[in-house]
Design a protein around this motif. Sequence first.
Motif, PDB file in Angstrom:
ATOM      1  N   ALA A   1     -52.923  27.983   8.030  1.00 45.70           N
ATOM      2  CA  ALA A   1     -51.769  28.024   7.132  1.00 45.70           C
ATOM      3  C   ALA A   1     -50.631  28.838   7.751  1.00 45.70           C
ATOM      4  CB  ALA A   1     -52.176  28.635   5.792  1.00 45.70           C
ATOM      5  N   ARG A   2     -50.953  29.933   8.439  1.00 39.25           N
ATOM      6  CA  ARG A   2     -49.926  30.787   9.040  1.00 39.25           C
ATOM      7  C   ARG A   2     -49.319  30.166  10.293  1.00 39.25           C
ATOM      8  NH1 ARG A   2     -50.149  36.402   7.742  1.00 39.25           N
ATOM      9  NH2 ARG A   2     -49.759  37.004   9.923  1.00 39.25           N
ATOM     10  N   ALA A   3     -49.948  29.134  10.818  1.00 38.54           N
ATOM     11  CA  ALA A   3     -49.484  28.546  12.076  1.00 38.54           C
ATOM     12  C   ALA A   3     -48.205  27.741  11.918  1.00 38.54           C
ATOM     13  CB  ALA A   3     -50.576  27.659  12.670  1.00 38.54           C
ATOM     14  N   LYS A   4     -47.802  27.460  10.684  1.00 35.98           N
ATOM     15  CA  LYS A   4     -46.571  26.699  10.475  1.00 35.98           C
ATOM     16  C   LYS A   4     -45.783  27.290   9.318  1.00 35.98           C
ATOM     17  CE  LYS A   4     -49.135  23.248   7.789  1.00 35.98           C
ATOM     18  NZ  LYS A   4     -49.510  21.820   7.701  1.00 35.98           N
ATOM     19  N   SER A   5     -44.469  27.091   9.351  1.00 38.52           N
ATOM     20  CA  SER A   5     -43.618  27.625   8.289  1.00 38.52           C
ATOM     21  C   SER A   5     -43.914  26.899   6.986  1.00 38.52           C
ATOM     22  CB  SER A   5     -42.149  27.472   8.663  1.00 38.52           C
ATOM     23  OG  SER A   5     -41.823  26.087   8.787  1.00 38.52           O
TER      24      SER A   5
ATOM     25  N   HIS B   1     -40.009  29.866  -4.059  1.00 41.35           N
ATOM     26  CA  HIS B   1     -38.634  29.680  -3.575  1.00 41.35           C
ATOM     27  C   HIS B   1     -38.379  30.446  -2.282  1.00 41.35           C
ATOM     28  CE1 HIS B   1     -37.613  27.603  -7.263  1.00 41.35           C
ATOM     29  NE2 HIS B   1     -38.042  28.631  -7.991  1.00 41.35           N
ATOM     30  N   GLN B   2     -39.399  31.058  -1.729  1.00 41.15           N
ATOM     31  CA  GLN B   2     -39.226  31.866  -0.525  1.00 41.15           C
ATOM     32  C   GLN B   2     -39.813  31.148   0.682  1.00 41.15           C
ATOM     33  OE1 GLN B   2     -40.977  35.748  -0.833  1.00 41.15           O
ATOM     34  NE2 GLN B   2     -40.103  36.490   1.101  1.00 41.15           N
ATOM     35  N   ARG B   3     -38.999  31.055   1.736  1.00 38.22           N
ATOM     36  CA  ARG B   3     -39.472  30.412   2.955  1.00 38.22           C
ATOM     37  C   ARG B   3     -40.030  31.459   3.915  1.00 38.22           C
ATOM     38  NH1 ARG B   3     -39.437  25.857   5.708  1.00 38.22           N
ATOM     39  NH2 ARG B   3     -38.246  24.776   4.091  1.00 38.22           N
ATOM     40  N   PHE B   4     -41.197  31.139   4.476  1.00 34.99           N
ATOM     41  CA  PHE B   4     -41.824  32.002   5.461  1.00 34.99           C
ATOM     42  C   PHE B   4     -41.916  31.250   6.782  1.00 34.99           C
ATOM     43  CE2 PHE B   4     -43.159  34.052   1.625  1.00 34.99           C
ATOM     44  CZ  PHE B   4     -43.325  35.392   1.950  1.00 34.99           C
ATOM     45  N   ALA B   5     -41.547  31.949   7.855  1.00 38.76           N
ATOM     46  CA  ALA B   5     -41.722  31.375   9.190  1.00 38.76           C
ATOM     47  C   ALA B   5     -43.195  31.438   9.570  1.00 38.76           C
ATOM     48  CB  ALA B   5     -40.882  32.154  10.200  1.00 38.76           C
TER      49      ALA B   5
ATOM     50  N   ALA C   1     -56.703  26.441  -1.321  1.00 43.80           N
ATOM     51  CA  ALA C   1     -55.693  25.555  -1.915  1.00 43.80           C
ATOM     52  C   ALA C   1     -55.046  26.209  -3.124  1.00 43.80           C
ATOM     53  CB  ALA C   1     -56.341  24.221  -2.300  1.00 43.80           C
ATOM     54  N   GLY C   2     -55.845  26.894  -3.937  1.00 45.09           N
ATOM     55  CA  GLY C   2     -55.293  27.582  -5.100  1.00 45.09           C
ATOM     56  C   GLY C   2     -54.347  28.698  -4.704  1.00 45.09           C
ATOM     57  N   TRP C   3     -54.704  29.453  -3.680  1.00 41.36           N
ATOM     58  CA  TRP C   3     -53.824  30.529  -3.230  1.00 41.36           C
ATOM     59  C   TRP C   3     -52.516  29.990  -2.655  1.00 41.36           C
ATOM     60  CZ3 TRP C   3     -58.596  33.060  -0.568  1.00 41.36           C
ATOM     61  CH2 TRP C   3     -59.273  33.868  -1.512  1.00 41.36           C
ATOM     62  N   LEU C   4     -52.589  28.933  -1.879  1.00 44.72           N
ATOM     63  CA  LEU C   4     -51.368  28.376  -1.290  1.00 44.72           C
ATOM     64  C   LEU C   4     -50.443  27.788  -2.349  1.00 44.72           C
ATOM     65  CD1 LEU C   4     -52.770  26.682   1.942  1.00 44.72           C
ATOM     66  CD2 LEU C   4     -51.295  28.706   1.802  1.00 44.72           C
ATOM     67  N   ALA C   5     -51.008  27.366  -3.472  1.00 47.90           N
ATOM     68  CA  ALA C   5     -50.190  26.791  -4.545  1.00 47.90           C
ATOM     69  C   ALA C   5     -49.548  27.863  -5.414  1.00 47.90           C
ATOM     70  CB  ALA C   5     -51.044  25.864  -5.408  1.00 47.90           C
ATOM     71  N   SER C   6     -49.964  29.115  -5.261  1.00 52.03           N
ATOM     72  CA  SER C   6     -49.422  30.227  -6.052  1.00 52.03           C
ATOM     73  C   SER C   6     -48.434  31.006  -5.200  1.00 52.03           C
ATOM     74  CB  SER C   6     -50.567  31.137  -6.513  1.00 52.03           C
ATOM     75  OG  SER C   6     -50.065  32.368  -7.000  1.00 52.03           O
ATOM     76  N   PRO C   7     -47.170  31.147  -5.618  1.00 53.31           N
ATOM     77  CA  PRO C   7     -46.167  31.805  -4.771  1.00 53.31           C
ATOM     78  C   PRO C   7     -46.571  33.196  -4.290  1.00 53.31           C
ATOM     79  CG  PRO C   7     -45.094  30.680  -6.583  1.00 53.31           C
ATOM     80  CD  PRO C   7     -46.573  30.576  -6.841  1.00 53.31           C
TER      81      PRO C   7
ATOM     82  N   HIS D   1     -49.653  34.640  -4.083  1.00 56.02           N
ATOM     83  CA  HIS D   1     -50.803  34.601  -3.188  1.00 56.02           C
ATOM     84  C   HIS D   1     -50.416  33.998  -1.833  1.00 56.02           C
ATOM     85  CE1 HIS D   1     -52.683  34.799  -7.214  1.00 56.02           C
ATOM     86  NE2 HIS D   1     -53.608  35.517  -6.596  1.00 56.02           N
ATOM     87  N   CYS D   2     -49.580  32.975  -1.893  1.00 61.81           N
ATOM     88  CA  CYS D   2     -49.093  32.343  -0.663  1.00 61.81           C
ATOM     89  C   CYS D   2     -48.310  33.340   0.187  1.00 61.81           C
ATOM     90  CB  CYS D   2     -48.233  31.141  -1.038  1.00 61.81           C
ATOM     91  SG  CYS D   2     -47.466  30.288   0.352  1.00 61.81           S
ATOM     92  N   ALA D   3     -47.492  34.190  -0.475  1.00 66.96           N
ATOM     93  CA  ALA D   3     -46.712  35.191   0.250  1.00 66.96           C
ATOM     94  C   ALA D   3     -47.619  36.187   0.968  1.00 66.96           C
ATOM     95  CB  ALA D   3     -45.781  35.921  -0.718  1.00 66.96           C
TER      96      ALA D   3
END
Length: 286
Positions: free
Chosen positions: A162-166, A171-175, A243-249, A251-253
């Motif tokens: 997941a961290r290998a791509k932006s 609403h926040q973009r991560f590189a 998948a649940g974490w990536l769908a939550s802003p 947790h994704c951050a």
Amino acid sequence: MRKIAVALRFTSLCLFSLLPFAATSAHADAQRQLVVAINEFRAHPQGCTPRPTQRLSPLMLKSSLALPVGYGGGLRDRLKASGYQAVAVRSIRVVGARDAEDAFDLLQDEHCSALLDAQYADIGVSRAGDQWQVVLARPLLDRQLSDPRSSGQALLAQVNAARAKSRMCGHQRFAAARPLSWSTALSAAAQGHSKDMAYGNYFAHQDPDGEMPADRARAAGYRGRQIGENIAAGQGSPSKAMAGWLASPGHCANLMNPMFTQVGAAYATDARSDEGVYWTMLFGAP
């Protein structure tokens, strides 16, 4: 003569004690024969519409699914009390079957689609005379969860993928960020919190003693300057938790935060808890 009489009485007592065992063994054999017949049918289905497009996996015989014949209560609660947490369950009762062959014929005639339902993975069979009860179920936990080490490595691989791509986290973009390395201390802290949630039947970052993620990390020997934690409950596999974490802003951050360099993760289960399985992922920066 007295010694012979004593010996005869002893022998008859031994025979009497074995009769219930013999009856139980015969029932167990018949139940296994029924499961074999059902699995053979799932491998080579005939005379059922619609038919599955591919060969179905065999059902695993589980003693925890062998409910009393005629049981009519809440299936999920009864199975949960016996240590089996189901995400799908169905009970089928047939009457008038003298043996496993008769029972299978009745099941095939009247419940063909249920026998060929791919969602079910386990089966329980019980019998009382000519009455049979079959319970089909799918457990909450995927079978690969029997190996905690593999699950931890799967989570590590998935978080680094997941961290290998932006990506957007809300609403926040991560590189793209550098991969994380595995920390045994963070893993131990994660395991402790997952067990505490599972056995204590709660879901929170703060435990009943008031300790927070940083407290648990320090207690496990981690001396990092920054700590983050993701928790999840009810997901039956590492990929579902991720998948649940990536769908939550939020947790994704945490997953994408470039400041974190290490991670440890673990799960714990208790079938009698509300969610069945609890996940913890701890992030750190030494």
